[in-house]
Write a protein that holds these residues in place. Structure first.
Motif, PDB file in Angstrom:
ATOM      1  N   LYS A   1       0.850  -1.197   0.000  1.00  0.00           N
ATOM      2  CA  LYS A   1       0.000   0.000   0.000  1.00  0.00           C
ATOM      3  C   LYS A   1       0.886   1.249   0.000  1.00  0.00           C
ATOM      4  O   LYS A   1       1.782   1.392   0.822  1.00  0.00           O
ATOM      5  N   GLY A   2       0.613   2.133  -0.959  1.00  0.00           N
ATOM      6  CA  GLY A   2       1.384   3.364  -1.080  1.00  0.00           C
ATOM      7  C   GLY A   2       2.654   3.226  -1.901  1.00  0.00           C
ATOM      8  O   GLY A   2       3.378   4.198  -2.097  1.00  0.00           O
ATOM      9  N   ARG A   3       2.926   2.042  -2.397  1.00  0.00           N
ATOM     10  CA  ARG A   3       4.135   1.791  -3.194  1.00  0.00           C
ATOM     11  C   ARG A   3       3.833   1.923  -4.675  1.00  0.00           C
ATOM     12  O   ARG A   3       2.699   1.789  -5.111  1.00  0.00           O
ATOM     13  N   THR A   4       4.893   2.114  -5.445  1.00  0.00           N
ATOM     14  CA  THR A   4       4.746   2.160  -6.901  1.00  0.00           C
ATOM     15  C   THR A   4       4.602   0.744  -7.444  1.00  0.00           C
ATOM     16  O   THR A   4       4.952  -0.235  -6.766  1.00  0.00           O
ATOM     17  N   VAL A   5       4.127   0.661  -8.673  1.00  0.00           N
ATOM     18  CA  VAL A   5       4.008  -0.644  -9.327  1.00  0.00           C
ATOM     19  C   VAL A   5       5.390  -1.274  -9.477  1.00  0.00           C
ATOM     20  O   VAL A   5       5.544  -2.490  -9.315  1.00  0.00           O
ATOM     21  N   GLU A   6       6.409  -0.473  -9.736  1.00  0.00           N
ATOM     22  CA  GLU A   6       7.779  -0.997  -9.845  1.00  0.00           C
ATOM     23  C   GLU A   6       8.240  -1.590  -8.513  1.00  0.00           C
ATOM     24  O   GLU A   6       8.861  -2.649  -8.485  1.00  0.00           O
ATOM     25  N   GLU A   7       7.936  -0.905  -7.412  1.00  0.00           N
ATOM     26  CA  GLU A   7       8.287  -1.450  -6.096  1.00  0.00           C
ATOM     27  C   GLU A   7       7.524  -2.740  -5.833  1.00  0.00           C
ATOM     28  O   GLU A   7       8.084  -3.708  -5.310  1.00  0.00           O
ATOM     29  N   LEU A   8       6.240  -2.765  -6.216  1.00  0.00           N
ATOM     30  CA  LEU A   8       5.441  -3.979  -6.075  1.00  0.00           C
ATOM     31  C   LEU A   8       6.116  -5.137  -6.797  1.00  0.00           C
ATOM     32  O   LEU A   8       6.200  -6.241  -6.264  1.00  0.00           O
ATOM     33  N   GLN A   9       6.591  -4.901  -8.002  1.00  0.00           N
ATOM     34  CA  GLN A   9       7.235  -5.958  -8.769  1.00  0.00           C
ATOM     35  C   GLN A   9       8.485  -6.482  -8.049  1.00  0.00           C
ATOM     36  O   GLN A   9       8.736  -7.684  -8.036  1.00  0.00           O
ATOM     37  N   ARG A  10       9.245  -5.595  -7.421  1.00  0.00           N
ATOM     38  CA  ARG A  10      10.432  -6.039  -6.679  1.00  0.00           C
ATOM     39  C   ARG A  10      10.037  -6.855  -5.449  1.00  0.00           C
ATOM     40  O   ARG A  10      10.653  -7.875  -5.148  1.00  0.00           O
ATOM     41  N   PHE A  11       9.006  -6.402  -4.732  1.00  0.00           N
ATOM     42  CA  PHE A  11       8.532  -7.168  -3.573  1.00  0.00           C
ATOM     43  C   PHE A  11       7.996  -8.528  -4.012  1.00  0.00           C
ATOM     44  O   PHE A  11       8.279  -9.545  -3.383  1.00  0.00           O
ATOM     45  N   ASN A  12       7.231  -8.540  -5.086  1.00  0.00           N
ATOM     46  CA  ASN A  12       6.668  -9.784  -5.606  1.00  0.00           C
ATOM     47  C   ASN A  12       7.786 -10.757  -5.972  1.00  0.00           C
ATOM     48  O   ASN A  12       7.745 -11.934  -5.620  1.00  0.00           O
ATOM     49  N   HIS A  13       8.790 -10.245  -6.652  1.00  0.00           N
ATOM     50  CA  HIS A  13       9.922 -11.080  -7.051  1.00  0.00           C
ATOM     51  C   HIS A  13      10.649 -11.635  -5.826  1.00  0.00           C
ATOM     52  O   HIS A  13      10.959 -12.828  -5.757  1.00  0.00           O
ATOM     53  N   ALA A  14      10.916 -10.786  -4.847  1.00  0.00           N
ATOM     54  CA  ALA A  14      11.629 -11.218  -3.642  1.00  0.00           C
ATOM     55  C   ALA A  14      10.806 -12.234  -2.861  1.00  0.00           C
ATOM     56  O   ALA A  14      11.340 -13.239  -2.369  1.00  0.00           O
ATOM     57  N   PHE A  15       9.496 -12.013  -2.756  1.00  0.00           N
ATOM     58  CA  PHE A  15       8.649 -12.939  -2.020  1.00  0.00           C
ATOM     59  C   PHE A  15       8.572 -14.285  -2.725  1.00  0.00           C
ATOM     60  O   PHE A  15       8.726 -15.335  -2.103  1.00  0.00           O
ATOM     61  N   ARG A  16       8.362 -14.245  -4.030  1.00  0.00           N
ATOM     62  CA  ARG A  16       8.281 -15.503  -4.775  1.00  0.00           C
ATOM     63  C   ARG A  16       9.611 -16.243  -4.754  1.00  0.00           C
ATOM     64  O   ARG A  16       9.647 -17.472  -4.714  1.00  0.00           O
TER      65      ARG A  16
ATOM     66  N   PRO B   1      19.076  -7.456  -1.769  1.00  0.00           N
ATOM     67  CA  PRO B   1      19.590  -6.504  -0.782  1.00  0.00           C
ATOM     68  C   PRO B   1      18.741  -5.242  -0.640  1.00  0.00           C
ATOM     69  O   PRO B   1      18.668  -4.673   0.427  1.00  0.00           O
ATOM     70  N   ASP B   2      18.068  -4.824  -1.707  1.00  0.00           N
ATOM     71  CA  ASP B   2      17.279  -3.595  -1.645  1.00  0.00           C
ATOM     72  C   ASP B   2      15.812  -3.824  -1.276  1.00  0.00           C
ATOM     73  O   ASP B   2      15.042  -2.883  -1.205  1.00  0.00           O
ATOM     74  N   VAL B   3      15.422  -5.068  -1.008  1.00  0.00           N
ATOM     75  CA  VAL B   3      14.033  -5.369  -0.676  1.00  0.00           C
ATOM     76  C   VAL B   3      13.977  -6.003   0.713  1.00  0.00           C
ATOM     77  O   VAL B   3      14.529  -7.073   0.936  1.00  0.00           O
ATOM     78  N   LYS B   4      13.319  -5.311   1.604  1.00  0.00           N
ATOM     79  CA  LYS B   4      13.112  -5.829   2.961  1.00  0.00           C
ATOM     80  C   LYS B   4      11.663  -6.272   3.073  1.00  0.00           C
ATOM     81  O   LYS B   4      10.749  -5.457   2.969  1.00  0.00           O
ATOM     82  N   LEU B   5      11.462  -7.562   3.265  1.00  0.00           N
ATOM     83  CA  LEU B   5      10.113  -8.115   3.263  1.00  0.00           C
ATOM     84  C   LEU B   5       9.364  -7.918   4.578  1.00  0.00           C
ATOM     85  O   LEU B   5       8.154  -8.111   4.632  1.00  0.00           O
ATOM     86  N   GLY B   6      10.046  -7.555   5.636  1.00  0.00           N
ATOM     87  CA  GLY B   6       9.373  -7.308   6.911  1.00  0.00           C
ATOM     88  C   GLY B   6       8.616  -8.528   7.408  1.00  0.00           C
ATOM     89  O   GLY B   6       9.138  -9.641   7.419  1.00  0.00           O
ATOM     90  N   ASP B   7       7.354  -8.325   7.807  1.00  0.00           N
ATOM     91  CA  ASP B   7       6.549  -9.421   8.348  1.00  0.00           C
ATOM     92  C   ASP B   7       6.423 -10.599   7.394  1.00  0.00           C
ATOM     93  O   ASP B   7       6.254 -11.738   7.827  1.00  0.00           O
ATOM     94  N   LEU B   8       6.513 -10.340   6.093  1.00  0.00           N
ATOM     95  CA  LEU B   8       6.394 -11.423   5.116  1.00  0.00           C
ATOM     96  C   LEU B   8       7.439 -12.511   5.321  1.00  0.00           C
ATOM     97  O   LEU B   8       7.230 -13.661   4.949  1.00  0.00           O
ATOM     98  N   GLU B   9       8.578 -12.154   5.929  1.00  0.00           N
ATOM     99  CA  GLU B   9       9.610 -13.164   6.192  1.00  0.00           C
ATOM    100  C   GLU B   9       9.121 -14.255   7.140  1.00  0.00           C
ATOM    101  O   GLU B   9       9.677 -15.342   7.177  1.00  0.00           O
ATOM    102  N   ALA B  10       8.072 -13.965   7.902  1.00  0.00           N
ATOM    103  CA  ALA B  10       7.506 -14.968   8.798  1.00  0.00           C
ATOM    104  C   ALA B  10       6.974 -16.170   8.025  1.00  0.00           C
ATOM    105  O   ALA B  10       6.826 -17.257   8.584  1.00  0.00           O
ATOM    106  N   LEU B  11       6.727 -15.980   6.736  1.00  0.00           N
ATOM    107  CA  LEU B  11       6.185 -17.069   5.910  1.00  0.00           C
ATOM    108  C   LEU B  11       7.260 -17.950   5.297  1.00  0.00           C
ATOM    109  O   LEU B  11       6.933 -18.925   4.624  1.00  0.00           O
ATOM    110  N   LYS B  12       8.532 -17.661   5.543  1.00  0.00           N
ATOM    111  CA  LYS B  12       9.589 -18.437   4.894  1.00  0.00           C
ATOM    112  C   LYS B  12       9.563 -19.915   5.295  1.00  0.00           C
ATOM    113  O   LYS B  12       9.984 -20.759   4.527  1.00  0.00           O
ATOM    114  N   GLY B  13       9.045 -20.229   6.457  1.00  0.00           N
ATOM    115  CA  GLY B  13       8.949 -21.623   6.880  1.00  0.00           C
ATOM    116  C   GLY B  13       7.959 -22.435   6.062  1.00  0.00           C
ATOM    117  O   GLY B  13       7.976 -23.668   6.102  1.00  0.00           O
ATOM    118  N   VAL B  14       7.106 -21.778   5.297  1.00  0.00           N
ATOM    119  CA  VAL B  14       6.108 -22.460   4.467  1.00  0.00           C
ATOM    120  C   VAL B  14       6.785 -23.357   3.434  1.00  0.00           C
ATOM    121  O   VAL B  14       6.233 -24.391   3.048  1.00  0.00           O
TER     122      VAL B  14
END
Length: 156
Positions: free
Chosen positions: A80-95, A115-128
């Motif tokens: 929320k509040g991010r650009t579409v380009e930032e969304l793409q980087r977060f999506n890539h890092a999460f996937r 290195p430039d993407v901090k997933l924050g709370d999303l890192e809690a899902l890495k155990g999945v």
């Protein structure tokens, strides 16, 4: 690492019990997209409103397991509040974090962040990733958001 796993479990449960950005947006101006995982029955509805390439507002609805609903909450709070380009980087890092097999052409490290993407709370899902059948639960909202953003960009 039981303490870290307990912390991650608490973060997931917090987002499941107290979801961020749960609800609906008026369509239009928002775009609505639906995602469904037939393997487990998870349903996610994403509402996204773009303005000048920025995710001005995002809401989600649907029903499903704690992983799919917590992932939707975390994702919406992150983008929320991010650009579409930032969304793409977060999506890539999460996937990438959700990948079981490394992609040799992928510049982002598997099971880690760019290195430039901090997933924050999303890192809690890495155990999945220990439970491959649940990866689709965690990534469903991301696929659905991508669909919604593509539709919003096509109609603007």
């Amino acid at each position: 690492m039981p303490d870290l796993e307990d912390l991650y479990r608490e973060i997931i449960l917090d987002h499941y019990r107290n979801p961020r950005n749960r609800g609906e947006l008026d369509t239009p101006p928002a775009v609505r997209a639906e995602g469904f995982n037939p393997l487990c029955g998870d349903e996610v509805i994403i509402y996204v409103q773009l303005a000048d390439g920025v995710i001005e507002d995002i809401k989600f609805g649907g029903q499903g397991c704690s992983i799919s609903q917590a992932s939707s909450s975390m994702m919406s709070a992150t983008v929320k509040g991010r650009t579409v380009e930032e969304l793409q980087r977060f999506n890539h890092a999460f996937r990438s974090m959700m990948s079981i097999e490394p992609d040799p052409d992928d510049p982002a490290p598997v099971n880690g962040n760019s290195p430039d993407v901090k997933l924050g709370d999303l890192e809690a899902l890495k155990g999945v990733v220990k439970f491959p059948v649940r990866i689709k639960c965690a990534t469903l909202s991301w696929h659905t958001l991508t669909q919604a953003v593509e539709e919003a960009q096509a109609t603007s």
